[in-house]
Design a protein around this motif. Sequence first.
Motif, short mmCIF file in Angstrom:
data_model
loop_
_atom_site.label_atom_id
_atom_site.label_comp_id
_atom_site.label_asym_id
_atom_site.label_seq_id
_atom_site.Cartn_x
_atom_site.Cartn_y
_atom_site.Cartn_z
N UNK A 232 27.42 71.88 75.13
CA UNK A 232 28.76 71.71 75.68
C UNK A 232 28.90 72.59 76.91
N UNK A 233 29.57 72.06 77.93
CA UNK A 233 29.74 72.76 79.19
C UNK A 233 31.24 72.83 79.49
N UNK A 234 31.75 74.05 79.70
CA UNK A 234 33.16 74.26 80.00
C UNK A 234 33.31 75.01 81.31
N UNK A 235 34.48 74.86 81.94
CA UNK A 235 34.72 75.51 83.22
C UNK A 235 35.08 76.98 83.07
N UNK A 236 35.67 77.33 81.95
CA UNK A 236 36.14 78.72 81.79
C UNK A 236 35.98 79.14 80.35
N UNK A 237 36.10 80.44 80.13
CA UNK A 237 36.10 80.98 78.79
C UNK A 237 37.48 80.76 78.18
N UNK A 238 37.49 80.41 76.92
CA UNK A 238 38.76 80.09 76.27
C UNK A 238 38.92 78.60 76.13
N UNK A 239 39.25 78.15 74.92
CA UNK A 239 39.33 76.72 74.69
C UNK A 239 40.18 76.46 73.45
N UNK A 240 40.07 75.23 72.94
CA UNK A 240 40.84 74.84 71.75
C UNK A 240 39.96 74.74 70.52
N UNK A 241 38.75 75.26 70.60
CA UNK A 241 37.76 75.04 69.54
C UNK A 241 37.72 76.14 68.48
N UNK A 242 38.60 77.10 68.54
CA UNK A 242 38.54 78.18 67.57
C UNK A 242 38.70 77.69 66.13
N UNK A 243 39.56 76.69 65.84
CA UNK A 243 39.60 76.17 64.46
C UNK A 243 38.26 75.62 64.00
N UNK A 244 37.51 74.99 64.90
CA UNK A 244 36.19 74.45 64.53
C UNK A 244 35.24 75.60 64.22
N UNK A 245 35.29 76.65 65.03
CA UNK A 245 34.42 77.80 64.78
C UNK A 245 34.76 78.46 63.44
N UNK A 246 36.04 78.54 63.12
CA UNK A 246 36.43 79.12 61.84
C UNK A 246 35.94 78.27 60.67
N UNK A 247 35.97 76.96 60.84
CA UNK A 247 35.45 76.09 59.77
C UNK A 247 33.95 76.29 59.60
N UNK B 148 31.56 70.23 57.70
CA UNK B 148 30.98 70.47 59.01
C UNK B 148 29.62 71.17 58.94
N UNK B 149 29.40 71.98 57.89
CA UNK B 149 28.12 72.68 57.75
C UNK B 149 27.06 71.82 57.09
N UNK B 150 27.46 70.71 56.50
CA UNK B 150 26.50 69.87 55.77
C UNK B 150 26.08 68.65 56.56
N UNK B 151 26.84 68.29 57.59
CA UNK B 151 26.49 67.13 58.40
C UNK B 151 25.83 67.58 59.70
N UNK C 198 25.19 78.78 68.51
CA UNK C 198 25.41 78.78 67.07
C UNK C 198 24.35 77.88 66.45
N UNK C 199 23.66 78.41 65.47
CA UNK C 199 22.64 77.63 64.75
C UNK C 199 22.96 77.73 63.27
N UNK C 200 23.08 76.60 62.62
CA UNK C 200 23.57 76.64 61.24
C UNK C 200 23.00 75.51 60.42
N UNK C 201 23.03 75.73 59.12
CA UNK C 201 22.84 74.68 58.13
C UNK C 201 23.81 74.98 56.99
N UNK C 202 23.60 74.40 55.86
CA UNK C 202 24.54 74.57 54.75
C UNK C 202 24.61 76.01 54.26
N UNK C 203 23.53 76.76 54.44
CA UNK C 203 23.45 78.11 53.86
C UNK C 203 23.55 79.22 54.89
N UNK C 204 23.16 78.98 56.12
CA UNK C 204 23.11 80.06 57.11
C UNK C 204 23.87 79.69 58.37
#
Length: 359
Positions: A142-157, A165-168, A35-41
């Motif tokens: 970030x390195x995880x052992x398996x697919x699936x995690x608790x980060x979906x709320x962060x991805x939605x934000x 989160x997009x400005x910092x 994921x690559x992001x800034x405030x606009x993209x």
Amino acid sequence: MARFLRKKDQALGRPPGSLVFIGDHKMDRSLVRMKRFDQDTLIEEDIERIADAVPPPDASQVTWINVYGLEDTELVREIGQVFDIHPLVLEDILNTDQRPKMEEVGDYVFLVVKMLRFDPEDPDTILAEQLSLVLGRNLLLTFQERKGDVFEPVRERLRNKVGRIRTLGADYLMYSLLDTVVDNYIHIVERLGERVEDVDEAILAEDGDADDEDILQRISWYKQEMNYLRKAIRPSREAFLQLAKLDSDLINDQTYPFLRDLYDLETQASEAIDTYREILSDQLNTYRTAVGMKLNEIMKVLTIFAAIFIPLTFIAGIYGMNFDYLPELHFRYSYFVLWGVMLVVAGIMLRYFYRKGWL
């Protein structure tokens, strides 16, 4: 495989920095998502070549590269070469039994924590895996052992531009991921804590329907789970404290208050675990006391019956002797008189026990 300590047979005798995967095989093929992001993209894509994910030197966008599956040691080696990560750090990433810790190595910050969540298919099962984070300038690995995690709320934000989160920078993204991890710590401890508190009612149930063996199994299982949570969560407090006190150009001043709050939340989770471990120990003592009281009640009843039958056995023994002359044997109603005497003796004893409060 043991939950509290992973076997390290493959790493025995190897030099420091050797890349050997230690843990359970949870994925057949590693996946890399960027994921690559800034405030606009915001750009989201799967990566086949690690070199394609390297941000330009003058890029102002934040790049988040998430690796699912650690079995592919060559992939981890390639990531280390591309992003100039120390071999000892790569070794810790592949060792899924690594103790949670925080280190500042060169131009990046390395952090290891345990990520816990309930299994969606079995709500009573806790899934645990190692989460490794490498924070660079406008870069987070970030390195995880398996697919699936608790980060979906962060991805939605990220997708919906919710909050800051997009400005910092990447440091705030790292905080957001860690905050989600710690929130799940508290959620899991609360869920288990509710079940632990229910055990008290089962132990002290007055109806006697509680299954003693089931209660003992529940206490034993909860103690094991709390000990496992303590092993996974408690060391993270030290790592979060070091992170909150870290003086690094990679962390903005406005992010430090959030990191200190993260330490407070983790401390709350650790203290709750210690509290419930003490409650479980008290419950085990209460359970043993309750079992002992039930046994005493049973022994009291049996003792009363034995005490009643002792004089009756004495009377029956006298008239069961084989002497030639026992005058009462020739009386026509001797049998009924003997029964009457025995019933009167039993009645007197029962009344005496009742007045003493033993019945």
